[in-house]
Design a protein around this motif. Structure first.
Motif, PDB file in Angstrom:
ATOM      1  N   HIS A  48       0.829  -1.214   0.000  1.00 20.81           N
ATOM      2  CA  HIS A  48       0.000   0.000   0.000  1.00 20.81           C
ATOM      3  C   HIS A  48       0.861   1.261   0.000  1.00 20.81           C
ATOM      4  O   HIS A  48       1.984   1.232   0.492  1.00 20.81           O
ATOM      5  CB  HIS A  48      -0.866   0.056   1.267  1.00 20.81           C
ATOM      6  CG  HIS A  48      -1.716  -1.142   1.476  1.00 20.81           C
ATOM      7  ND1 HIS A  48      -1.606  -1.952   2.583  1.00 20.81           N
ATOM      8  CD2 HIS A  48      -2.688  -1.680   0.713  1.00 20.81           C
ATOM      9  CE1 HIS A  48      -2.486  -2.939   2.498  1.00 20.81           C
ATOM     10  NE2 HIS A  48      -3.150  -2.810   1.368  1.00 20.81           N
ATOM     11  N   ASP A  50       2.055   4.118   1.893  1.00 21.26           N
ATOM     12  CA  ASP A  50       2.356   4.299   3.333  1.00 21.26           C
ATOM     13  C   ASP A  50       2.959   3.061   3.990  1.00 21.26           C
ATOM     14  O   ASP A  50       3.361   3.104   5.146  1.00 21.26           O
ATOM     15  CB  ASP A  50       1.161   4.817   4.155  1.00 21.26           C
ATOM     16  CG  ASP A  50       0.091   3.753   4.501  1.00 21.26           C
ATOM     17  OD1 ASP A  50       0.381   2.552   4.453  1.00 21.26           O
ATOM     18  OD2 ASP A  50      -1.034   4.175   4.806  1.00 21.26           O
ATOM     19  N   ASP A  51       3.065   1.939   3.268  1.00 21.49           N
ATOM     20  CA  ASP A  51       3.762   0.768   3.823  1.00 21.49           C
ATOM     21  C   ASP A  51       5.274   0.971   3.804  1.00 21.49           C
ATOM     22  O   ASP A  51       5.995   0.324   4.560  1.00 21.49           O
ATOM     23  CB  ASP A  51       3.488  -0.497   2.979  1.00 21.49           C
ATOM     24  CG  ASP A  51       2.101  -1.070   3.180  1.00 21.49           C
ATOM     25  OD1 ASP A  51       1.446  -0.691   4.166  1.00 21.49           O
ATOM     26  OD2 ASP A  51       1.680  -1.892   2.342  1.00 21.49           O
ATOM     27  N   HIS A 168      -0.334  -7.410   2.567  1.00 23.58           N
ATOM     28  CA  HIS A 168       1.073  -7.264   2.950  1.00 23.58           C
ATOM     29  C   HIS A 168       1.846  -8.552   2.672  1.00 23.58           C
ATOM     30  O   HIS A 168       2.864  -8.547   1.991  1.00 23.58           O
ATOM     31  CB  HIS A 168       1.177  -6.926   4.445  1.00 23.58           C
ATOM     32  CG  HIS A 168       0.673  -5.555   4.785  1.00 23.58           C
ATOM     33  ND1 HIS A 168       0.383  -5.169   6.069  1.00 23.58           N
ATOM     34  CD2 HIS A 168       0.402  -4.485   4.016  1.00 23.58           C
ATOM     35  CE1 HIS A 168      -0.033  -3.918   6.069  1.00 23.58           C
ATOM     36  NE2 HIS A 168      -0.045  -3.472   4.830  1.00 23.58           N
TER      37      HIS A 168
HETATM   38 ZN   LIG Z   1      -0.462  -1.541   4.321  1.00 30.19          ZN
END
Ligand SMILES: [Zn+2]
Length: 829
Positions: A48, A50-51, A168
């Motif tokens: 994502h 922001d990961d 994830h």
């Molecule tokens: Zn994430």
């Protein structure tokens, strides 16, 4: 009016569409020369926006000078939005731009796959079923073959499914598989028409104490396969530490509320080797890889010249490097290695541009234009050095108009001119490429292979300035931009866009009918060019009636609009249809609606979608009329309740006083109200007293972390992290005779069909025996979750706690969700 934020330092020209142009100081030029002289690449992979670990991305980009990229498998459509109303693909568009803003600060590049963030997923097995695993894997392989990283670093652990979001773990699983496939001629052969197989050298997992459940467990972990290094480097040329850059980069994720304050000092990062050989700590991830110009055949002479440029760089007069840079530029053009040649030509051109104090710009006379209109563009060129620079020609795309000034640009003597050219009738509109075709729940549809992976649609209007510097031909490509002077903020840049001639806009996305009474709707027809006349047709599904079905419009000025009114009559029973307006102008049909997204941390975005209004006829009986709504984190529940005929009053927590609520048939708390409305801790007694006196209180989901109250209910109730993410999960009735399932609407299994995204979240895990659990549901392979809807009698009234995601169902007009909610409000009446 919003101003684009001036980033601290800016790196790559290639993707900046609507920023003010980058202007490099000597120290920035020097940093870029160091990057020019480093031939190594790192790809970071997660799921994502922001990961990503911005400390690591900034470290490789700014300390190691490596090409560094972040591949986010998704654009984050399924997340929350803390700064505005946009959700789903519009949120994905915002988060794409937030990643690009982050990369402009930490110096990385950005890639995506076609995978769509469809919302929370518990397990990679589910994720990879909803995504088309093969298509996402092929995109990861494509990006590895295109970017050609020496080293790949995963954010997540591929060996621990279920310990984090399924997206994830899937990102790590796909990365591990792609690492092995990218180098094989037999994998995804269709890609080999465009590029060659490529085998990266090492694959790591960016581990940390978090993955071990804390510092203690991490201390004692076997680290024989780890390398670690300090990423807290201080950069005197920038006056800032790497960790501070990382925080500024991370703070671009404003829609996620990820503002971050920088720290200084040592910051260890750990990489666990997954594939390849373990490098020594001394040489780090690039050990055994020649990252100098000697890496490419014919690079020795370039190495000799450019190492001298770096060594002799004159911070007071960077143009002194131009002679040597132009020699190197010519040599790079002769390289046989197409991959490095392309990258290094772009890098050295940016450096030459900055060293010579060049400024080249093409400014459109207005921010948007429609196909087949004429566009005036103002051109500016200036050389701010003593070098001999000739402006040979300027070519405008898309129609290749050429101007041939053939002038010598003398030091600090500006040249300007105008060009007029016609936008071809077949020109593409400016809109995100991944949203042009209808996708599925898990995938965007992108037919063109070359677009896959790109963060944005490539520019469709640009100016190519062809110059010669020291008698060597060199060209610079600049986007056609729009800029104006804002009285408050000064010079302001905007994207220049190609748009359809007419914009069709409904006030709402959904119109709900609860009776057969007709409703009036209006549609705003806005012209994007002068003298626009045409017909508007409203076609609608069987059983529905629209009057008039056709009407015409005539708009004199570009930007002018007409508000056309229609009356809609629904059919008798429960029914659903879509109203899809079509405007006919000179025999051509248009159905577009332009969505503009404006925030000050990202460039303005335009999204072109088919105009559409969902019409829903519900069959809802209800008791009670007046609802008090106490706002939480923000949801569209009140608007939806108004649509089905309730009178809703929004009440701020501070306004709650004893007696105020008595006139309401129900008090409803918005989502996460007990997490974010601090004031509610002083109002709980009043609210519970309202229930005791005979009122109905409905509390929607809260999270168990950071509650502002100790007692969320008059009885014991504790929240868990239980959620049901499968929107089609079977629902069984635990209390089939309970009023909530029977009056005034008799609910059946049908009412739980057609739900979207999820059933609910953060259900209570344990509750007092005064509560009656109404429903049971669960995701595949899990135990039944009975806490989604709990009802208790308290005094003369009813207290209801529900983690059911009404806030997601209402905007999509899911009938069963409305019928259930009407029963909640009606209880006891
Ligand atoms: Zn994430």
């Amino acid at each position: 009016m919003r101003k684009l934020v001036f980033a601290l330092f800016l790196f790559s020209f290639s993707f900046s569409k609507a920023q003010a142009p980058e202007k490099w100081s000597s120290s920035e030029i020097y940093n870029q020369i160091k990057k020019l002289n480093f031939l190594g690449s790192v790809l970071y992979i997660a799921a994502h926006p922001d990961d990503e670990n911005t400390r690591l991305i900034s470290y490789f980009s700014n300390e190691k000078n490596a090409r560094t990229a972040y591949l986010s498998l998704t654009r984050g459509d399924g997340g929350q939005n803390l700064i505005g109303p946009e959700l789903r693909e519009q949120l994905g568009l915002i988060r794409t731009q937030e990643l690009l803003a982050a990369r402009r600060i930490d110096g990385g590049q950005q890639f995506f796959t076609r995978a769509n963030d469809f919302g929370y997923s518990k397990a990679p097995s589910e994720t990879l079923e909803i995504w088309n695993k093969d298509e996402v894997l092929s995109d990861v392989v494509w990006i590895i073959r295109k970017f050609r990283p020496d080293v790949i670093i995963n954010r997540f652990d591929h060996r621990t499914p279920g310990s984090t979001h399924g997206h994830h773990t899937s990102s790590a699983i796909l990365s591990v598989e792609a690492f092995d496939l990218a180098g094989s001629r037999n994998a995804y052969e269709d890609q080999l028409e465009y590029l060659s197989p490529y085998q990266p050298k090492r694959l790591f997992f960016n581990t940390s104490p978090w993955f071990y459940g804390g510092d203690e467990a991490f201390e004692s972990a076997d680290k024989s396969n780890f390398i670690n290094f300090d990423t807290g480097t201080y950069f005197p040329l920038r006056g800032i530490s790497n960790t501070e850059i990382a925080s500024i980069s991370r703070s671009q994720h404003r829609s996620q509320g990820f503002g971050s304050t920088g720290s200084r000092g040592e910051q260890m990062e750990y990489l666990e080797l997954l594939k390849g050989d373990l490098p020594s700590k001394e040489f780090g991830v690039f050990e055994g890889i020649d990252t100098s110009w000697n890496r490419v055949k014919g690079g020795e002479e370039i190495e000799r010249i450019l190492s001298q440029v770096e060594k002799n760089f004159d911070f007071a007069n960077p143009s002194k490097s131009l002679s040597e840079l132009m020699k190197a530029y010519e040599l790079i053009q002769d390289l046989k290695d197409e991959h490095w040649k392309e990258i290094k030509i772009e890098q050295i051109k940016d450096i030459i541009y900055a060293c010579s104090g060049l400024y080249l710009e093409a400014v459109a006379e207005k921010p948007a234009i429609t196909p087949s209109e004429e566009l005036k563009v103002e051109l500016e060129a200036i050389n701010r050095s003593d070098e001999n620079i000739v402006l040979n020609s300027i070519e405008l795309t898309p129609n290749n108009s050429i101007l041939n000034p053939g002038v010598v640009l003398q030091n600090n003597k500006g040249w300007d001119n105008k060009m007029t050219f016609k936008i071809p009738e077949t020109a593409n509109y400016t809109t995100p490429y991944w949203l042009e075709e209808t996708g599925s729940m898990g995938m965007y549809t992108v037919k063109e292979q070359k677009l896959r992976g790109l963060p944005e649609t490539p520019l469709n209007t640009k100016a190519t300035f062809k110059l010669s510097i020291k008698d060597v031909n060199i060209s610079f490509e600049k986007p056609v931009v729009y800029k104006f002077n804002d009285n408050v903020y000064g010079e302001t840049y905007k994207n220049f866009e190609i748009v359809p001639p007419v914009d069709l806009k409904f006030e709402e996305d959904v119109l709900i009918f609860n009776t057969v009474e007709p409703k009036e709707i209006s549609i705003l027809v806005t012209s994007k060019r002068a003298d626009l006349t045409g017909d508007l047709n409203l076609n609608v599904g069987a059983g529905w009636k629209v009057e008039p079905i056709k009407t015409n419009f005539s708009i004199a000025q570009s930007g002018g609009s007409e508000n056309l009114k229609f009356k809609i009559t629904p059919p008798e029973g429960q029914n659903e249809t879509r109203l899809e307006p079509k405007a006919t102008i000179n025999g051509k049909v248009y159905d577009q609606h332009l969505i503009e997204i404006n925030y000050d941390h990202i460039p303005d975005q335009n999204l072109i979608r088919p105009a559409s209004l969902k019409l829903v006829k519900l069959d809802i009986k209800k008791k009670g009329q007046n609802i008090a709504y106490i706002e939480g984190a923000g949801d569209a529940v009140p608007e939806s309740l108004v649509q089905i005929g309730y009178t809703v009053t929004r009440i701020s927590p501070s306004a709650i006083t004893p007696g105020l609520l008595n006139k309401y048939d129900a008090v409803v708390l918005g989502i996460r109200a007990l997490n974010i409305q601090d004031e509610l801790k002083y109002k709980q007694d009043i609210l519970h007293d309202y229930v005791k006196q005979g009122g109905t209180m409905i509390v929607q989901y809260n999270t168990n972390r950071g509650l502002v109250v100790n007692n969320i209910s008059p009885f014991n109730l504790s929240l868990s992290r239980d959620r049901v993410t499968d929107e089609n999960a079977e629902v069984t009735f635990l209390a089939p005779e309970h009023a909530i399932l029977n009056t005034p609407n008799k609910l059946t299994g049908n009412d739980f069909k057609g739900w979207v995204q999820e059933r609910g979240l953060y259900f209570p895990g344990t509750w007092d025996e005064n509560f009656t659990p109404i429903l049971s549901m669960h995701d595949q392979g899990e135990s039944p979750k009975n806490g989604s809807l709990l009802v208790a009698e308290y005094g003369k009234g009813h207290y209801i706690y529900t983690g059911i995601s009404f806030f997601r169902q209402f905007p999509e007009a899911v009938p069963g969700a409305f019928r259930l909610f009407a029963n909640l409000i009606s209880i006891g009446k």
